[in-house]
Design a protein around this motif. Structure first.
Motif, PDB file in Angstrom:
ATOM      1  N   GLN A   1       7.641  27.791  32.204  1.00 22.90           N
ATOM      2  CA  GLN A   1       8.678  28.422  32.030  1.00 22.90           C
ATOM      3  C   GLN A   1       9.540  28.314  30.728  1.00 22.90           C
ATOM      4  O   GLN A   1      10.281  29.259  30.470  1.00 22.90           O
ATOM      5  CB  GLN A   1       9.517  28.195  33.516  1.00 22.90           C
ATOM      6  CG  GLN A   1       9.065  28.643  34.834  1.00 22.90           C
ATOM      7  CD  GLN A   1      10.022  28.349  36.149  1.00 22.90           C
ATOM      8  OE1 GLN A   1      10.645  27.471  36.128  1.00 22.90           O
ATOM      9  NE2 GLN A   1      10.069  29.586  36.652  1.00 22.90           N
TER      10      GLN A   1
ATOM     11  N   GLN B   1       8.311  30.435  28.366  1.00 23.66           N
ATOM     12  CA  GLN B   1       8.970  31.829  28.613  1.00 23.66           C
ATOM     13  C   GLN B   1      10.509  32.155  28.075  1.00 23.66           C
ATOM     14  O   GLN B   1      10.320  33.391  27.329  1.00 23.66           O
ATOM     15  CB  GLN B   1       8.899  32.373  30.064  1.00 23.66           C
ATOM     16  CG  GLN B   1       7.346  32.200  30.508  1.00 23.66           C
ATOM     17  CD  GLN B   1       7.346  32.404  32.333  1.00 23.66           C
ATOM     18  OE1 GLN B   1       7.958  33.536  32.608  1.00 23.66           O
ATOM     19  NE2 GLN B   1       6.699  31.471  32.834  1.00 23.66           N
TER      20      GLN B   1
ATOM     21  N   PRO C   1      14.448  25.081  36.844  1.00 25.44           N
ATOM     22  CA  PRO C   1      14.898  26.567  36.384  1.00 25.44           C
ATOM     23  C   PRO C   1      16.645  26.160  35.853  1.00 25.44           C
ATOM     24  O   PRO C   1      16.998  26.838  34.999  1.00 25.44           O
ATOM     25  CB  PRO C   1      14.788  27.460  37.487  1.00 25.44           C
ATOM     26  CG  PRO C   1      13.581  26.987  38.191  1.00 25.44           C
ATOM     27  CD  PRO C   1      13.563  25.326  38.035  1.00 25.44           C
ATOM     28  N   GLU C   2      17.224  25.558  36.832  1.00 28.14           N
ATOM     29  CA  GLU C   2      18.827  25.102  36.519  1.00 28.14           C
ATOM     30  C   GLU C   2      19.049  24.491  35.154  1.00 28.14           C
ATOM     31  O   GLU C   2      19.943  24.877  34.423  1.00 28.14           O
ATOM     32  CB  GLU C   2      19.167  24.376  37.689  1.00 28.14           C
ATOM     33  CG  GLU C   2      19.230  25.169  38.972  1.00 28.14           C
ATOM     34  CD  GLU C   2      19.794  26.603  38.933  1.00 28.14           C
ATOM     35  OE1 GLU C   2      20.854  26.895  38.048  1.00 28.14           O
ATOM     36  OE2 GLU C   2      19.376  27.689  39.216  1.00 28.14           O
TER      37      GLU C   2
ATOM     38  N   ASP D   1      22.621  34.594  32.922  1.00 24.51           N
ATOM     39  CA  ASP D   1      22.392  35.644  34.189  1.00 24.51           C
ATOM     40  C   ASP D   1      20.822  36.340  33.295  1.00 24.51           C
ATOM     41  O   ASP D   1      20.125  36.437  34.179  1.00 24.51           O
ATOM     42  CB  ASP D   1      23.181  36.590  34.260  1.00 24.51           C
ATOM     43  CG  ASP D   1      24.409  36.093  34.940  1.00 24.51           C
ATOM     44  OD1 ASP D   1      24.348  35.116  35.623  1.00 24.51           O
ATOM     45  OD2 ASP D   1      25.493  36.734  34.728  1.00 24.51           O
TER      46      ASP D   1
ATOM     47  N   ARG E   1      17.996  33.768  33.989  1.00 24.89           N
ATOM     48  CA  ARG E   1      17.353  33.611  35.128  1.00 24.89           C
ATOM     49  C   ARG E   1      16.511  34.848  35.395  1.00 24.89           C
ATOM     50  O   ARG E   1      15.734  34.651  36.217  1.00 24.89           O
ATOM     51  CB  ARG E   1      18.861  33.513  36.136  1.00 24.89           C
ATOM     52  CG  ARG E   1      18.348  33.244  37.516  1.00 24.89           C
ATOM     53  CD  ARG E   1      19.673  33.292  38.458  1.00 24.89           C
ATOM     54  NE  ARG E   1      20.581  32.177  37.922  1.00 24.89           N
ATOM     55  CZ  ARG E   1      20.357  31.082  38.199  1.00 24.89           C
ATOM     56  NH1 ARG E   1      19.608  30.424  38.724  1.00 24.89           N
ATOM     57  NH2 ARG E   1      21.563  30.268  37.759  1.00 24.89           N
ATOM     58  N   GLU E   2      16.996  36.131  34.966  1.00 28.25           N
ATOM     59  CA  GLU E   2      16.268  37.171  35.165  1.00 28.25           C
ATOM     60  C   GLU E   2      15.050  37.132  34.480  1.00 28.25           C
ATOM     61  O   GLU E   2      13.793  37.415  35.196  1.00 28.25           O
ATOM     62  CB  GLU E   2      16.946  38.377  34.703  1.00 28.25           C
ATOM     63  CG  GLU E   2      16.127  39.773  35.070  1.00 28.25           C
ATOM     64  CD  GLU E   2      14.967  39.981  34.004  1.00 28.25           C
ATOM     65  OE1 GLU E   2      14.118  40.743  34.396  1.00 28.25           O
ATOM     66  OE2 GLU E   2      14.915  39.763  32.974  1.00 28.25           O
TER      67      GLU E   2
ATOM     68  N   LEU F   1      13.031  34.241  34.066  1.00 23.58           N
ATOM     69  CA  LEU F   1      12.448  33.278  34.743  1.00 23.58           C
ATOM     70  C   LEU F   1      11.945  34.065  36.034  1.00 23.58           C
ATOM     71  O   LEU F   1      10.649  33.944  36.427  1.00 23.58           O
ATOM     72  CB  LEU F   1      13.254  32.021  34.980  1.00 23.58           C
ATOM     73  CG  LEU F   1      13.522  31.187  33.671  1.00 23.58           C
ATOM     74  CD1 LEU F   1      14.217  29.811  34.380  1.00 23.58           C
ATOM     75  CD2 LEU F   1      12.183  30.677  33.296  1.00 23.58           C
ATOM     76  N   ASN F   2      12.868  34.698  36.688  1.00 25.75           N
ATOM     77  CA  ASN F   2      12.362  35.298  38.059  1.00 25.75           C
ATOM     78  C   ASN F   2      11.488  36.396  37.913  1.00 25.75           C
ATOM     79  O   ASN F   2      10.472  36.689  38.830  1.00 25.75           O
ATOM     80  CB  ASN F   2      13.646  35.764  38.788  1.00 25.75           C
ATOM     81  CG  ASN F   2      14.596  34.551  39.463  1.00 25.75           C
ATOM     82  OD1 ASN F   2      14.206  33.511  39.602  1.00 25.75           O
ATOM     83  ND2 ASN F   2      16.026  34.984  39.567  1.00 25.75           N
ATOM     84  N   SER F   3      11.538  37.206  36.945  1.00 26.88           N
ATOM     85  CA  SER F   3      10.756  38.343  36.778  1.00 26.88           C
ATOM     86  C   SER F   3       9.210  37.948  36.098  1.00 26.88           C
ATOM     87  O   SER F   3       8.414  38.712  36.186  1.00 26.88           O
ATOM     88  CB  SER F   3      11.434  39.543  35.698  1.00 26.88           C
ATOM     89  OG  SER F   3      11.355  38.718  34.607  1.00 26.88           O
ATOM     90  N   GLU F   4       9.302  36.825  35.331  1.00 25.88           N
ATOM     91  CA  GLU F   4       8.162  36.385  34.670  1.00 25.88           C
ATOM     92  C   GLU F   4       7.533  37.441  33.618  1.00 25.88           C
ATOM     93  O   GLU F   4       6.588  37.357  33.282  1.00 25.88           O
ATOM     94  CB  GLU F   4       7.216  35.952  35.676  1.00 25.88           C
ATOM     95  CG  GLU F   4       7.286  34.797  36.315  1.00 25.88           C
ATOM     96  CD  GLU F   4       6.161  34.179  37.102  1.00 25.88           C
ATOM     97  OE1 GLU F   4       5.210  34.756  37.532  1.00 25.88           O
ATOM     98  OE2 GLU F   4       5.901  33.087  37.334  1.00 25.88           O
ATOM     99  N   ARG F   5       8.610  38.249  33.058  1.00 29.38           N
ATOM    100  CA  ARG F   5       8.213  39.235  32.084  1.00 29.38           C
ATOM    101  C   ARG F   5       7.506  38.774  30.769  1.00 29.38           C
ATOM    102  O   ARG F   5       7.064  39.619  30.049  1.00 29.38           O
ATOM    103  CB  ARG F   5       9.230  40.309  32.109  1.00 29.38           C
ATOM    104  CG  ARG F   5      10.377  39.816  31.337  1.00 29.38           C
ATOM    105  CD  ARG F   5      11.683  40.877  31.220  1.00 29.38           C
ATOM    106  NE  ARG F   5      13.020  40.360  30.990  1.00 29.38           N
ATOM    107  CZ  ARG F   5      13.635  40.529  30.044  1.00 29.38           C
ATOM    108  NH1 ARG F   5      12.802  41.167  28.928  1.00 29.38           N
ATOM    109  NH2 ARG F   5      14.855  40.023  29.924  1.00 29.38           N
TER     110      ARG F   5
END
Length: 221
Positions: free
Chosen positions: A107, A110, A142-143, A157, A160-161, A163-167
């Motif tokens: 992560q 990324q 992640p935090e 923000d 966070r996106e 990491l969450n999307s893994e784009r």
């Protein structure tokens, strides 16, 4: 060393992991070399995972290294002392503890790829080095990662996106595979001017020498 090098900017691609102490040392030595020569470099960090299969909870660092490299506890103590002293000489604090853990860094890589697009990759990389080695933070959390991106001047923000999307996940995997195919098996590895590969932390003097040779077009293949 006097500033006799040409003024052009040398591209330096650095293959590295955020939990690699020698990557910290190598970068600090490169930074000293740039100061000594008066030269400038365009830096690009590339992903390398020392432990891509590391479990989410990680492992105690000392136990992990003893098992992976077959070293004794005494050798581990000596290695930590050497790195601590070397780091101090370069202005970096390695604060090793017995509780320190080796963690997964996928992560983090990324976010570093995303940070390159924002022009803040080197800033984030240095903050992650400090978070892990100096402050003992879990850079797989992640935090912790999002706080580091915010400190680097990036939007929390959006981080966070990411990491969450893994784009950026697929691209990071492709880059890791590419460097493995190029024969990179350990880090740090630095490629100067897209042509000359230097492996390991080689010291400010050697980095200064190759910087000047590259700038003058005198590096032998």
């Amino acid at each position: 060393m006097t500033n006799t090098a040409p003024s052009r900017v040398v591209q330096v691609d650095i293959i590295s992991d955020v939990v690699c102490p020698w990557c910290v040392v190598g970068f600090r030595q490169l930074s000293d070399a740039l100061k000594q020569t008066g030269m400038k470099a365009a830096l690009r960090w590339h992903p390398f995972e020392l432990n891509p299969d590391m479990a989410a909870k990680g492992e105690i660092l000392r136990e992990h290294l003893m098992a992976k490299y077959g070293i004794s506890k005494e050798q581990s103590v000596d290695a930590r002392l050497r790195l601590t002293n070397l780091g101090a000489s370069l202005g970096f604090a390695f604060n090793f503890t017995d509780e320190m853990r080796m963690v997964n860094t996928f992560q983090a890589h990324q976010l570093l790829d995303w940070a390159f697009e924002k022009g803040l990759q080197t800033q984030l990389k240095q903050i992650l080095f400090v978070e892990y080695f100096s402050k003992g933070k879990d850079v797989s959390d992640p935090e912790v990662l999002i706080a580091a991106t915010n400190e680097a001047g990036l939007d929390a923000d959006e981080a966070r996106e990411v990491l969450n999307s893994e784009r950026f996940a697929g691209e990071v995997r492709k880059k890791q595979a590419f460097w493995q195919k190029q024969g990179v098996t350990g880090v740090p590895a630095m490629i100067f001017d897209k042509q000359y590969l230097i492996s390991g932390a080689q010291g400010a003097a050697q980095y200064a020498e190759i910087l000047q040779k590259v700038a003058n077009g005198k590096v032998e293949v």
